[in-house]
Design a protein around this motif. Structure first.
Motif, PDB file in Angstrom:
ATOM      1  N   PHE A 178       0.638  -1.005  -0.369  1.00 32.31           N
ATOM      2  CA  PHE A 178      -0.179   0.296   0.119  1.00 32.31           C
ATOM      3  C   PHE A 178       0.749   1.111  -0.284  1.00 32.31           C
ATOM      4  N   ALA A 179       2.167   1.258   0.766  1.00 34.42           N
ATOM      5  CA  ALA A 179       3.026   2.142   0.506  1.00 34.42           C
ATOM      6  C   ALA A 179       3.430   2.576  -0.588  1.00 34.42           C
ATOM      7  N   ILE A 180       4.161   1.597  -1.517  1.00 41.14           N
ATOM      8  CA  ILE A 180       4.391   1.781  -2.547  1.00 41.14           C
ATOM      9  C   ILE A 180       3.866   2.201  -3.673  1.00 41.14           C
ATOM     10  N   ILE A 181       2.536   1.776  -3.382  1.00 41.86           N
ATOM     11  CA  ILE A 181       1.347   2.343  -4.318  1.00 41.86           C
ATOM     12  C   ILE A 181       1.186   3.372  -4.193  1.00 41.86           C
ATOM     13  N   GLY A 182       0.868   4.418  -3.122  1.00 47.32           N
ATOM     14  CA  GLY A 182       0.296   5.437  -2.916  1.00 47.32           C
ATOM     15  C   GLY A 182       1.590   6.543  -3.077  1.00 47.32           C
ATOM     16  N   LEU A 183       3.696   5.487  -2.895  1.00 51.38           N
ATOM     17  CA  LEU A 183       3.529   6.989  -3.195  1.00 51.38           C
ATOM     18  C   LEU A 183       3.995   6.946  -4.971  1.00 51.38           C
ATOM     19  N   VAL A 184       3.468   6.030  -5.270  1.00 52.46           N
ATOM     20  CA  VAL A 184       3.586   6.123  -6.919  1.00 52.46           C
ATOM     21  C   VAL A 184       2.547   6.870  -6.886  1.00 52.46           C
ATOM     22  N   ILE A 185       1.047   6.667  -7.223  1.00 51.33           N
ATOM     23  CA  ILE A 185       0.527   7.638  -6.655  1.00 51.33           C
ATOM     24  C   ILE A 185      -0.052   8.925  -7.105  1.00 51.33           C
ATOM     25  N   GLY A 186       0.516   8.559  -5.660  1.00 49.44           N
ATOM     26  CA  GLY A 186       1.355  10.125  -5.347  1.00 49.44           C
ATOM     27  C   GLY A 186       2.170  10.974  -6.091  1.00 49.44           C
ATOM     28  N   PHE A 187       2.913  10.893  -6.383  1.00 50.82           N
ATOM     29  CA  PHE A 187       4.554  11.364  -7.726  1.00 50.82           C
ATOM     30  C   PHE A 187       3.672  11.152  -8.797  1.00 50.82           C
ATOM     31  N   ILE A 188       2.474  10.205  -9.782  1.00 55.32           N
ATOM     32  CA  ILE A 188       2.041  10.635 -10.512  1.00 55.32           C
ATOM     33  C   ILE A 188       0.991  12.324 -10.364  1.00 55.32           C
ATOM     34  N   VAL A 189      -0.336  12.401  -9.744  1.00 59.08           N
ATOM     35  CA  VAL A 189      -0.820  13.099  -8.778  1.00 59.08           C
ATOM     36  C   VAL A 189       0.613  14.033  -8.483  1.00 59.08           C
ATOM     37  N   GLY A 190       1.521  14.639  -8.191  1.00 61.11           N
ATOM     38  CA  GLY A 190       1.730  15.334  -8.230  1.00 61.11           C
ATOM     39  C   GLY A 190       2.771  16.091  -9.315  1.00 61.11           C
ATOM     40  N   LEU A 191       3.139  15.184  -9.835  1.00 66.57           N
ATOM     41  CA  LEU A 191       3.337  15.887 -11.582  1.00 66.57           C
ATOM     42  C   LEU A 191       2.998  16.052 -12.389  1.00 66.57           C
TER      43      LEU A 191
END
Length: 148
Positions: free
Chosen positions: A9-22
């Motif tokens: 969940f943490a890795i998926i959250g980081l990837v989704i957060g990175f994409i949303v931030g970008l």
């Protein structure tokens, strides 16, 4: 690792957060807005240039058409003149172009040289034009400052 582990969940959250931030950075950054505005301005200018080229092409083709019409009318007038000259049995209906040229050359050769031109090879800006060796007193020549 399980599918339900907290690391997943943490890795998926980081990837989704990175994409949303970008995505947010690209949408809301000033540089991206400026580059988008510049691209829009560039496209508008290219469109204006294309319209100008098209209108100039139309304008030039209109000029060529008018020139062709003028040439055609001039040919018709010349043919009409020659027909009328033959009808009236005139021998010199068409003036020779060489006489016009020689008259223009004669008028050019009769023109005198302007008065502010010096005779000879020194030209108009010659400082010794019109001066003779003995005309000027030596005292006045010595008191004048040198010219550069």
């Amino acid at each position: 690792m399980d599918a339900s582990s907290p690391y997943t969940f943490a890795i998926i959250g980081l990837v989704i957060g990175f994409i949303v931030g970008l995505g947010c950075y690209r949408l809301f950054s000033k540089g991206a807005r400026d580059s988008a505005a510049l691209k829009q301005t560039l496209l508008e200018r290219e469109h204006q240039i294309a319209e100008l080229k098209k209108s100039m092409s139309d304008h030039l083709s209109g000029i060529y058409q008018r020139l062709d019409n003028i040439r055609f009318e001039a040919d018709q007038l010349e043919q009409q003149m020659t027909d009328e000259a033959e009808q009236w049995k005139l021998t010199s209906a068409k003036p020779s172009p060489t006489t016009e040229r020689t008259q223009a050359i004669e008028t050019d050769s009769r023109l005198d040289m302007p008065r502010d031109y010096a005779a000879g090879k020194n030209g108009t800006l010659s400082e010794d034009f019109g001066l003779k060796d003995g005309d000027q007193p030596e005292e006045s020549a010595a008191t004048q400052p040198p010219r550069y």
